[in-house]
Design an enzyme around this catalytic site. Sequence first.
Site, short mmCIF file in Angstrom:
data_model
loop_
_atom_site.label_atom_id
_atom_site.label_comp_id
_atom_site.label_asym_id
_atom_site.label_seq_id
_atom_site.Cartn_x
_atom_site.Cartn_y
_atom_site.Cartn_z
N GLU A 273 37.77 42.45 40.09
CA GLU A 273 37.05 43.30 41.03
C GLU A 273 37.79 44.58 41.42
OE1 GLU A 273 39.43 40.18 43.45
OE2 GLU A 273 38.33 40.21 41.57
N HIS A 297 29.31 38.28 41.13
CA HIS A 297 30.56 37.84 41.74
C HIS A 297 31.47 39.04 42.02
CE1 HIS A 297 33.80 34.88 42.54
NE2 HIS A 297 34.58 35.81 42.01
N GLU A 298 31.65 39.90 41.01
CA GLU A 298 32.56 41.04 41.18
C GLU A 298 32.01 42.04 42.20
OE1 GLU A 298 35.33 40.31 40.10
OE2 GLU A 298 34.75 38.85 38.59
N HIS A 301 32.82 40.87 45.67
CA HIS A 301 34.22 41.13 46.05
C HIS A 301 34.39 42.47 46.76
CE1 HIS A 301 36.85 37.91 44.91
NE2 HIS A 301 36.46 37.88 43.65
N GLU A 320 37.86 34.04 47.45
CA GLU A 320 36.99 33.50 46.41
C GLU A 320 35.84 32.63 46.92
OE1 GLU A 320 36.89 34.84 43.73
OE2 GLU A 320 38.86 35.72 43.43
N ASP A 377 49.95 32.32 39.35
CA ASP A 377 49.22 32.20 38.07
C ASP A 377 49.08 30.74 37.65
OD1 ASP A 377 48.76 34.90 37.72
OD2 ASP A 377 50.59 35.22 36.56
N TYR A 385 37.62 28.74 44.63
CA TYR A 385 36.24 29.19 44.46
C TYR A 385 35.26 28.11 44.93
CZ TYR A 385 38.18 32.67 41.13
OH TYR A 385 38.88 33.69 40.54
#
Length: 619
Positions: A273, A297-298, A301, A320, A377, A385
């Site tokens: 995003e 979704h993006e 954001h 998220e 990460d 989410y």
Amino acid sequence: MAPAPASDPCSFASYTKCATKHLNLTYHVDFDSHVLKGKVALTIEVLENKFTSLTLDSRDLKISMVTANGQSAKFSLGPQHSFKGSPLEITLPFELSRGQHVIVEVTYETSPKASALQWLTPTQTAGKKHPYLFSQCQATHCRSMVPCQDTPSVKHTYYAQVSVPKELVAVMSAMRDGQDADPHDNSRIMYRFRQPVPMPSYLIAIVVGALESREIGPRTRVWSEKEYVDRAAFEFSETESMLKTAESLAGPYVWGQYDILVLPPSFPYGGMENPCLTFATPTLLAGDKSLSNVIAHEISHSWTGNLVTNKTWEHFWLNEGHTVYLERMIGRCMESEQFRQFKAMGGWKELQESVNTFGANSALTNLVPDLTEVDPDVAFSSVPYEKGFALLYHLEELMGGPEVFMGFVKSYIQLFAYGSVTTEEWKSYLFTYFKDKVDILNKVDWNAWMHTPGMPPVKPQYDTTMADACITLCQKWVKAKEGDLSGFSSADVKALSSHQLIEFLSLLLHEEGLPLSHVKRMQEVYDMNAIMNSEIRFRWLRLCVKSHWEDSVAMALQMATEQGRMKFTRPLFREVYTWEKHRELAVKTFLASRDAMHPVTAMLVAKDLKVDQDQTTGL
């Protein structure tokens, strides 16, 4: 009393002593040596008296000079941490008081191995003629391309000037601000960018390549190599109506432009995003617009994540969970409530899969994990989410339905806009907003939701209307004996949408594993191998490998390597690796394609396949 600032376990920066307000970047992009040569001027506000030193985050940077308000400043790099990089300690040649500003300028060069950057050779691009560079800073990689306060608790505006070879184009997560010949080299062009809305460092993004663009709406262009640009313009043609729907739910879009950039196949995520310029994987170009939920979704954001940001990565679910909630509300407005329910059911299954992968007792399945000495990460999964969404959906049911709860979400966005938030601040506002329903909120098992591993304490009852056809067909295959296989035909799937086909395959993957004869019959009647929609193909190939169909192993490994979206690449490699007979082939294939992979993807697949780290880093 203001709350004590949450400490960020993923950053070395001294963000309680001072805060970056603006960042001015100058880059010279060097494709020959795979480095950015640059300088950054950070405008820093001092937050304490007798201020004489500060710490910035850095990783693998070669620093040649630091100045403060133009005067030379002493600096040193602390010891290198395995994933946090090295603290850059700067001593000012003067003392400052609370409320004063200082401009700290750092001249530096990135490393060819900078974790934020992937340098692609011409053969790794669609056009095959020119090299390509893209960045991915979330969560903690910005420090490998800019020395900065690399924590989402700090927000700043930025300006950038980027010099690139003149046959290439540069774009960034900002408004385009013109271009000129590079005054130092007439074979190059200087592109300029400005981002007037304060944002966290992880949203700084750059792409340089043989890019073209098409206008697809009043505030939207799609960017990509020319080979993809027309397909992308078709695929994302509904972007403006999605933006309008999001604005009707969450309030005005404050970022000006909303462009979409389709990256080369090695991009590790479905989307990113970056403000003004969403990054998207080319695996979305399915030709049937079924994958537009990634763009929904993006777009979402732009409010939850970019405007209101998690204060540290431990509160990632605030980014998220709310974004998935908003994305599904857009789906509800543009499709139907049944569609939202259907998507929510699919999300619950993805959560179940993440919990199975990590293990139901893993602290990384907590909604709010402790990330002390944990690489974000490695912690990344669908938990923030989908566990986040499940909590918000549960609260929606308790508080009086989607309209009522969306009122809270919109109010939360307005209150915390341009800031960063912790779970406690979110929860405290939830109790304030619903002050008449505090007795109901007090009955929620907050500790089980937030700080307990595994699946959530409550499973919402989703409407199964759209899923029923998928469930019925799945059960028919699971219960079928050899003699029943002739009863299946292509008519079974004629009426199913792409979304339902994805769900049908997901359900089958949750079963024990189909007999090989069944999977072969499924190919005969449904011709699954011919479907190019990546979400369908990915699940189909996993199903085939799981049922030990020899022919599918090569196809699964091909899909795992011809694109690099981690959502597909990691489970495909894991599935082949699980089949003992082909374990060695999985490892061999990975080692052969590792150099073409994104650094984060390569690191995580190596972990999945238990490949000795020494082999993967060439140490």
